[in-house]
Design a protein around this motif. Structure first.
Motif, PDB file in Angstrom:
ATOM      1  N   THR A  17      -5.672 -35.356 -42.480  1.00 53.26           N
ATOM      2  CA  THR A  17      -4.827 -34.418 -43.219  1.00 53.26           C
ATOM      3  C   THR A  17      -5.528 -33.833 -44.447  1.00 53.26           C
ATOM      4  O   THR A  17      -4.978 -32.960 -45.106  1.00 53.26           O
ATOM      5  CB  THR A  17      -3.516 -35.097 -43.650  1.00 53.26           C
ATOM      6  OG1 THR A  17      -3.835 -36.272 -44.400  1.00 53.26           O
ATOM      7  CG2 THR A  17      -2.696 -35.482 -42.427  1.00 53.26           C
ATOM      8  N   ARG A  18      -6.731 -34.301 -44.756  1.00 49.64           N
ATOM      9  CA  ARG A  18      -7.493 -33.663 -45.832  1.00 49.64           C
ATOM     10  C   ARG A  18      -8.100 -32.370 -45.287  1.00 49.64           C
ATOM     11  O   ARG A  18      -8.339 -32.243 -44.092  1.00 49.64           O
ATOM     12  CB  ARG A  18      -8.617 -34.574 -46.316  1.00 49.64           C
ATOM     13  CG  ARG A  18      -8.156 -35.921 -46.845  1.00 49.64           C
ATOM     14  CD  ARG A  18      -9.234 -36.531 -47.704  1.00 49.64           C
ATOM     15  NE  ARG A  18      -9.426 -35.731 -48.902  1.00 49.64           N
ATOM     16  CZ  ARG A  18      -8.752 -35.907 -50.046  1.00 49.64           C
ATOM     17  NH1 ARG A  18      -7.879 -36.874 -50.133  1.00 49.64           N
ATOM     18  NH2 ARG A  18      -8.968 -35.134 -51.081  1.00 49.64           N
ATOM     19  N   PRO A  19      -8.406 -31.385 -46.143  1.00 47.58           N
ATOM     20  CA  PRO A  19      -9.092 -30.188 -45.641  1.00 47.58           C
ATOM     21  C   PRO A  19     -10.559 -30.514 -45.356  1.00 47.58           C
ATOM     22  O   PRO A  19     -11.319 -30.791 -46.274  1.00 47.58           O
ATOM     23  CB  PRO A  19      -8.959 -29.200 -46.806  1.00 47.58           C
ATOM     24  CG  PRO A  19      -8.722 -30.032 -48.018  1.00 47.58           C
ATOM     25  CD  PRO A  19      -8.094 -31.319 -47.574  1.00 47.58           C
ATOM     26  N   LEU A  20     -10.923 -30.531 -44.083  1.00 46.42           N
ATOM     27  CA  LEU A  20     -12.258 -30.991 -43.698  1.00 46.42           C
ATOM     28  C   LEU A  20     -13.168 -29.819 -43.355  1.00 46.42           C
ATOM     29  O   LEU A  20     -12.732 -28.829 -42.760  1.00 46.42           O
ATOM     30  CB  LEU A  20     -12.168 -31.917 -42.478  1.00 46.42           C
ATOM     31  CG  LEU A  20     -11.331 -33.185 -42.653  1.00 46.42           C
ATOM     32  CD1 LEU A  20     -11.165 -33.901 -41.313  1.00 46.42           C
ATOM     33  CD2 LEU A  20     -11.983 -34.116 -43.677  1.00 46.42           C
ATOM     34  N   THR A  21     -14.440 -29.954 -43.723  1.00 44.43           N
ATOM     35  CA  THR A  21     -15.449 -28.981 -43.307  1.00 44.43           C
ATOM     36  C   THR A  21     -16.602 -29.743 -42.689  1.00 44.43           C
ATOM     37  O   THR A  21     -17.194 -30.608 -43.342  1.00 44.43           O
ATOM     38  CB  THR A  21     -15.947 -28.159 -44.509  1.00 44.43           C
ATOM     39  OG1 THR A  21     -14.825 -27.596 -45.186  1.00 44.43           O
ATOM     40  CG2 THR A  21     -16.863 -27.041 -44.045  1.00 44.43           C
ATOM     41  N   LEU A  22     -16.883 -29.468 -41.421  1.00 39.32           N
ATOM     42  CA  LEU A  22     -18.020 -30.080 -40.744  1.00 39.32           C
ATOM     43  C   LEU A  22     -19.154 -29.060 -40.766  1.00 39.32           C
ATOM     44  O   LEU A  22     -18.997 -27.940 -40.265  1.00 39.32           O
ATOM     45  CB  LEU A  22     -17.678 -30.441 -39.302  1.00 39.32           C
ATOM     46  CG  LEU A  22     -16.813 -31.687 -39.048  1.00 39.32           C
ATOM     47  CD1 LEU A  22     -15.409 -31.506 -39.575  1.00 39.32           C
ATOM     48  CD2 LEU A  22     -16.781 -32.020 -37.559  1.00 39.32           C
ATOM     49  N   SER A  31     -18.326 -25.198 -52.089  1.00 33.66           N
ATOM     50  CA  SER A  31     -19.512 -25.334 -51.240  1.00 33.66           C
ATOM     51  C   SER A  31     -19.651 -24.152 -50.279  1.00 33.66           C
ATOM     52  O   SER A  31     -20.431 -24.199 -49.346  1.00 33.66           O
ATOM     53  CB  SER A  31     -19.435 -26.635 -50.439  1.00 33.66           C
ATOM     54  OG  SER A  31     -18.186 -26.716 -49.780  1.00 33.66           O
ATOM     55  N   GLY A  60     -13.032 -32.423 -49.221  1.00 29.88           N
ATOM     56  CA  GLY A  60     -12.224 -31.875 -50.312  1.00 29.88           C
ATOM     57  C   GLY A  60     -11.887 -32.871 -51.411  1.00 29.88           C
ATOM     58  O   GLY A  60     -11.141 -32.559 -52.336  1.00 29.88           O
ATOM     59  N   GLY A  88     -15.800 -31.935 -53.627  1.00 31.18           N
ATOM     60  CA  GLY A  88     -15.350 -30.690 -54.254  1.00 31.18           C
ATOM     61  C   GLY A  88     -14.416 -29.907 -53.352  1.00 31.18           C
ATOM     62  O   GLY A  88     -14.315 -30.169 -52.152  1.00 31.18           O
ATOM     63  N   ARG A  89     -13.713 -28.943 -53.985  1.00 32.19           N
ATOM     64  CA  ARG A  89     -12.813 -28.108 -53.176  1.00 32.19           C
ATOM     65  C   ARG A  89     -13.663 -27.225 -52.250  1.00 32.19           C
ATOM     66  O   ARG A  89     -14.853 -27.009 -52.492  1.00 32.19           O
ATOM     67  CB  ARG A  89     -11.910 -27.268 -54.089  1.00 32.19           C
ATOM     68  CG  ARG A  89     -12.689 -26.386 -55.030  1.00 32.19           C
ATOM     69  CD  ARG A  89     -11.816 -25.827 -56.154  1.00 32.19           C
ATOM     70  NE  ARG A  89     -12.675 -25.202 -57.153  1.00 32.19           N
ATOM     71  CZ  ARG A  89     -12.602 -23.912 -57.499  1.00 32.19           C
ATOM     72  NH1 ARG A  89     -11.703 -23.120 -56.961  1.00 32.19           N
ATOM     73  NH2 ARG A  89     -13.421 -23.420 -58.404  1.00 32.19           N
ATOM     74  N   ARG A  90     -12.994 -26.690 -51.203  1.00 30.15           N
ATOM     75  CA  ARG A  90     -13.750 -26.021 -50.142  1.00 30.15           C
ATOM     76  C   ARG A  90     -14.532 -24.794 -50.618  1.00 30.15           C
ATOM     77  O   ARG A  90     -15.655 -24.552 -50.195  1.00 30.15           O
ATOM     78  CB  ARG A  90     -12.806 -25.614 -49.004  1.00 30.15           C
ATOM     79  CG  ARG A  90     -12.394 -26.770 -48.129  1.00 30.15           C
ATOM     80  CD  ARG A  90     -11.366 -26.361 -47.106  1.00 30.15           C
ATOM     81  NE  ARG A  90     -10.062 -26.140 -47.707  1.00 30.15           N
ATOM     82  CZ  ARG A  90      -9.016 -25.614 -47.068  1.00 30.15           C
ATOM     83  NH1 ARG A  90      -9.144 -25.256 -45.808  1.00 30.15           N
ATOM     84  NH2 ARG A  90      -7.853 -25.454 -47.675  1.00 30.15           N
ATOM     85  N   SER A  91     -13.941 -23.998 -51.524  1.00 33.41           N
ATOM     86  CA  SER A  91     -14.638 -22.768 -51.905  1.00 33.41           C
ATOM     87  C   SER A  91     -15.917 -23.059 -52.691  1.00 33.41           C
ATOM     88  O   SER A  91     -16.839 -22.252 -52.720  1.00 33.41           O
ATOM     89  CB  SER A  91     -13.705 -21.855 -52.710  1.00 33.41           C
ATOM     90  OG  SER A  91     -13.146 -22.558 -53.795  1.00 33.41           O
TER      91      SER A  91
END
Lengths: 199, 495
Positions: free
Chosen positions: A165-170, A136, A126, A131-134
C-alpha cells in the motif's frame, strides 16, 4: 439501476452459476540459490548492462563515495538518510519544492528498500529513506544507495519484502525508450543518469 | 456454435475504436503495397523477436510461470464480481473514488466531467489501450480539453494525426526519417539544421517538448496493467518515465481500467512482473514500474479516481471458450511473431487491438453481425500457431480463430437469405462426397479441367468468386488418372 450494479449484474450473468476458479500452480521458482556475494555481483552486472553507473562503497566510505559523484549545484537528499552517509553540502527534502523547483535541482540522493539481482531492479517505497516519488523523478541525476543486505535474487523474493500500500517505484536502469525503430535510447523523461552506490 | 453458458453482456459501444471501415483483406492489400511500411515492420519485429527469445530463453521456469499466469487469470475471471467489489472497497478505504462505466460513452463522460470539475484545459496521458479503445482523446477534444500523449511513440502518432499500429510501439510503422519530419512540422522551436534523425536526438526533442507539459499539468489520465483486489493497488509498467511523471506530478489522477485487469492478490504480481517485460520489450525488467494505492498524503496526486470499464467485456466473458481472450496482458508478443501482422501492419485490422490477439478480441467485444468489417478478422491468420507459443498467459489464439470463423459462418447464414458461394460449394461437395459413384464420376470429370490450365493459371479469366481464389494461388496440376483409376489399374480387383 446504477452503472455499478448493472456491470456487476452483467458479470454475474455472464459467468453463470457454475464458474470454477482453478487453483494457480506455484511451481515456478520463488527463491534463489546464490550466495550473498554472488547476488551483489549479479546485481552489479545487471545494472551495468542497463548503463547505470555503480560505485562500490562497501568498505565504508559512503560519504566519500557520494562526494565523488555529486555534481556542482543544489543537491537534495531523502530526509531519512543516515547522517553519517551524507557528504555535507546536500539539503534534506522537506516536501515543499514543487515540480518546477525540483526541475532546477542538479541531483538527488535517496536510499532504497530492496534490490532484485536477477533483473537489476531497485525499489523505492516513498518512506523517509527513499523520499517522496517526485524527488527521485524530476531532477536529471539520481544517486541511489543500495545496502547489500537488501539485495535479493528473484522477483518473488523482492515483492514479498514490500508493503503493497506504499507508493512503490521499481527502477531497472535509467529512463529509456525503444520507440524509434526499436533502438534503445537512454534518458527520456526520468533521470538520465542513475548512479548506484553499494554500501 | 458459440457455447454461451452465461448470459452475454451487450457489445462495446459503436463509437469505440474497435472496428475499421473496411474488411481486413481490402485494408491489407493497401498495406502490402507500401514497401516502406513493410521494411519498417520487418526490421522492427525482427529485432524484438530476437530480444524476446534471448531473455525468455534464460528463464528456466518460463513454462511454470506461463501456467501460473494463465491459471491466475482464469481464476480471477471466475471470481470477478467479488474481486471487483474488493478492489472498490480497498481503493475507497485509501482515499480513492471508484466509478463504473457500462460502455465507452459512459467512461468518456465520467473522465470529461472529472477534468471539467478541475477546470482543466488539458490533461497529460500515459499510454493506455483502454483509453484508446474508448476513443477518450476524441471525447476530451470535443469537450474543449486537450489530451497530451506522453509516451514517445504515442506522441509521434498524435502529432502526425495518425493511428497506432502496435500495442506496445504504436509508431512501429514509422522510420526515423519520418519521425524527424513529423517533429519538425509539429514541435515549435526545433532547428532543421541541427536536428538529425538519430534516435537519441529525437528522444531529446520529445523530452524538452513534454517537460513543460508535465510541470504544468493539473490532471493526468492513465490506464493500468494490473489492479490488485486484495490491497487496492494499481500498477503501471513503462520505460520512459512519462508514466511516473503523470502518476506523480499532477494533483488529480484518473485511471481507466478494464474490469478484466483485476488480480486477486499482491503475490500474483510476482508472476506477471516476470512474464510481461520479457514478453513485450524483451527486457529482464522494464525501466520503471509504479504502484499506488488510493492516495498518499504528501506524495503524488491528492485526488484519485478509478474508472472500471465493461464495454463488451461481459459479452466476451459469457463464452467459456472465448473468455481466455480476456487473459491478455497486452504484451504484444503475438504481434511480433505473426507472419500476417509482420506484412500488413496494425492499421489493416481496423481496431486498436491488432495482430492475433486483436483478431480474436475485437470481434468478440463488438460481436460479429454478418456484415461488420470485424467479421473478416478471424480469417486474418494462417493458423501457424506461433502466437499461442509465445503468449505468456497461454491464450489458445488459433483455436479461438477457428471457432470464430465457424461462428461467423453461422452469423452470415442467419443474416443472408442467399447462402455465400463458399457455403453453396461446400453443400455441393457434401452431396458429391456422400455417394461413392458420384465421387468417382466427379474425379474423372475434374480431369477435363486440365485443358483449361496453363502452368497453374487458368487459361481464360474465371468469373467471381473463383477469380478471387486464384488471384493469389496457383491451381495444383491434376494428375493423369484419379486415385481410384490408379488403384484399379495396379491392384486390379484386390480391394
Amino acid at each position: 439501476m446504477s452503472a455499478r450494479d448493472e456491470v456487476l449484474r452483467r458479470v454475474r450473468d455472464a459467468l453463470g452459476p457454475d464458474a470454477v476458479a482453478p487453483e494457480a500452480p506455484r511451481t515456478y521458482a520463488t527463491t534463489g540459490s546464490l550466495t550473498a556475494a554472488e547476488r551483489v555481483d549479479l546485481l552489479v552486472d545487471r545494472l551495468v548492462d542497463y548503463r547505470a553507473a555503480v560505485v562500490d562503497a562497501r568498505d565504508g566510505g559512503v560519504a566519500a563515495a557520494l562526494r565523488s559523484v555529486l555534481p556542482q549545484g543544489q543537491v537534495l537528499h531523502a530526509p531519512g538518510l543516515p547522517q553519517d552517509w551524507l557528504p555535507g553540502g546536500t539539503e534534506p527534502d522537506d516536501g515543499t519544492p514543487g515540480p518546477r523547483e525540483l526541475d532546477t535541482i542538479a541531483g538527488v540522493v535517496t536510499g532504497s528498500v530492496t534490490a532484485i539481482a536477477l533483473t537489476g531492479t531497485i525499489v523505492l517505497d516513498g518512506s523517509p529513506l527513499c523520499g517522496r516519488r517526485s524527488l527521485s523523478l524530476v531532477p536529471d541525476l539520481h544517486v541511489c544507495i543500495v545496502r547489500t543486505q537488501d539485495i535479493v535474487e528473484t522477483v518473488p523474493e523482492g515483492l514479498a519484502r514490500l508493503e503493497p500500500t506504499r507508493p512503490l517505484t521499481l527502477i531497472s536502469g535509467p529512463s529509456a525508450t525503444s520507440d524509434i525503430e526499436l533502438n534503445r535510447v537512454e534518458g527520456v523523461h526520468g533521470p538520465r543518469t542513475l548512479i548506484v552506490v553499494l554500501v | 456454435m458459440s457455447t454461451f453458458l452465461g448470459m452475454p453482456g451487450p457489445p462495446a459501444s459503436p463509437d469505440s475504436d474497435l472496428t475499421g471501415t473496411r474488411p481486413f483483406p481490402a485494408a491489407a492489400r493497401d498495406a502490402l503495397g507500401n514497401s516502406r511500411l513493410r521494411r519498417n515492420l520487418s526490421n522492427a519485429t525482427g529485432i524484438i523477436r530476437g530480444k524476446r527469445a534471448n531473455v525468455v530463453g534464460e528463464v528456466a521456469d518460463w513454462e511454470e510461470l506461463r501456467e501460473a499466469g494463465a491459471a491466475i487469470k482464469a481464476s480471477a475471471l471466475a471470481r470477478l464480481p467479488a474481486l471487483l467489489e474488493q478492489l472498490e472497497e480497498q481503493v475507497t478505504a485509501r482515499g480513492g473514488v471508484v466509478h463504473w462505466a457500462r460502455d465507452a460513452d459512459e467512461a468518456n463522460r465520467i473522465v470529461v466531467d472529472l477534468a471539467r470539475a478541475k477546470d482543466a484545459t488539458e490533461v497529460v496521458k500515459v499510454k493506455s489501450m483502454a483509453t484508446q479503445e474508448i476513443a477518450l482523446n476524441e471525447a476530451l477534444e470535443a469537450a474543449g480539453i486537450t489530451p497530451i500523449e506522453t509516451d514517445l511513440a504515442e506522441l509521434i502518432v498524435q502529432l502526425a494525426h495518425d493511428k497506432p499500429s502496435h500495442i506496445l510501439v504504436p509508431a512501429i510503422h514509422r522510420g526515423r526519417a519520418e519521425i524527424r519530419e513529423i517533429f519538425l512540422k509539429r514541435m515549435p522551436g526545433l532547428d532543421p539544421d541541427l536536428l538529425t534523425d538519430e534516435p537519441a536526438q529525437l528522444a531529446a526533442a520529445a523530452r524538452a517538448y513534454l517537460r513543460e507539459a508535465f510541470l504544468r499539468a493539473k490532471v493526468a489520465v492513465s490506464g493500468a496493467n494490473f489492479g490488485v483486489a486484495e490491497t487496492g493497488t494499481l500498477t503501471v509498467v513503462e520505460s520512459e518515465g512519462n508514466g511516473r511523471m503523470c502518476l506523480t506530478l499532477p494533483e488529480t489522477l484518473i485511471t481507466v481500467m478494464g474490469i478484466e485487469k483485476v488480480l486477486p492478490t499482491w503475490r500474483d504480481l510476482e508472476v506477471f512482473l516476470q512474464l510481461l517485460p520479457r514478453s513485450s520489450t524483451g527486457e529482464r525488467m522494464n525501466p520503471y514500474t509504479s504502484t499506488w494505492t488510493g492516495i498518499t498524503p504528501g506524495d503524488g496526486p491528492q485526488e484519485f479516481h478509478l474508472v472500471l470499464l465493461d464495454n463488451g467485456r461481459t459479452r466476451v466473458l459469457a463464452d467459456p471458450d472465448g473468455r481466455s481472450a480476456l487473459h491478455c496482458i497486452r504484451c504484444s508478443a503475438c504481434l511480433n511473431v505473426c507472419p500476417v501482422y509482420e506484412r500488413t501492419g496494425g492499421h489493416a485490422y481496423g481496431s486498436v487491438y491488432p495482430g492475433p490477439i486483436g483478431a480474436i478480441l475485437s470481434p468478440q467485444l463488438t460481436g460479429m453481425t454478418g456484415d461488420s468489417p470485424n467479421d473478416s478478422l478471424p480469417y486474418a491468420s494462417s493458423l501457424c500457431g506461433a502466437c499461442e507459443e509465445v503468449c505468456p498467459v497461454k491464450i489458445p489464439i488459433p483455436a479461438q480463430l477457428v471457432r470464430l470463423r465457424a461462428e461467423h459462418t453461422e452469423a452470415h447464414a442467419d443474416s443472408h437469405r442467399i447462402p455465400s458461394p463458399e457455403a453453396a460449394s461446400m453443400r455441393a461437395a457434401a452431396w458429391i462426397m456422400k455417394d461413392a459413384k458420384r465421387f468417382a464420376r466427379a474425379g474423372r470429370s475434374a480431369r477435363l479441367s486440365r485443358r483449361g490450365m496453363r502452368r497453374g493459371r487458368p487459361a481464360i479469366p474465371l468469373p467471381p468468386p473463383l477469380s478471387g481464389w486464384v488471384a493469389s494461388r496457383d491451381v495444383p496440376d491434376l494428375p493423369d488418372e484419379t486415385f481410384r483409376e490408379w488403384w484399379a489399374r495396379t491392384r486390379g480387383d484386390r480391394s
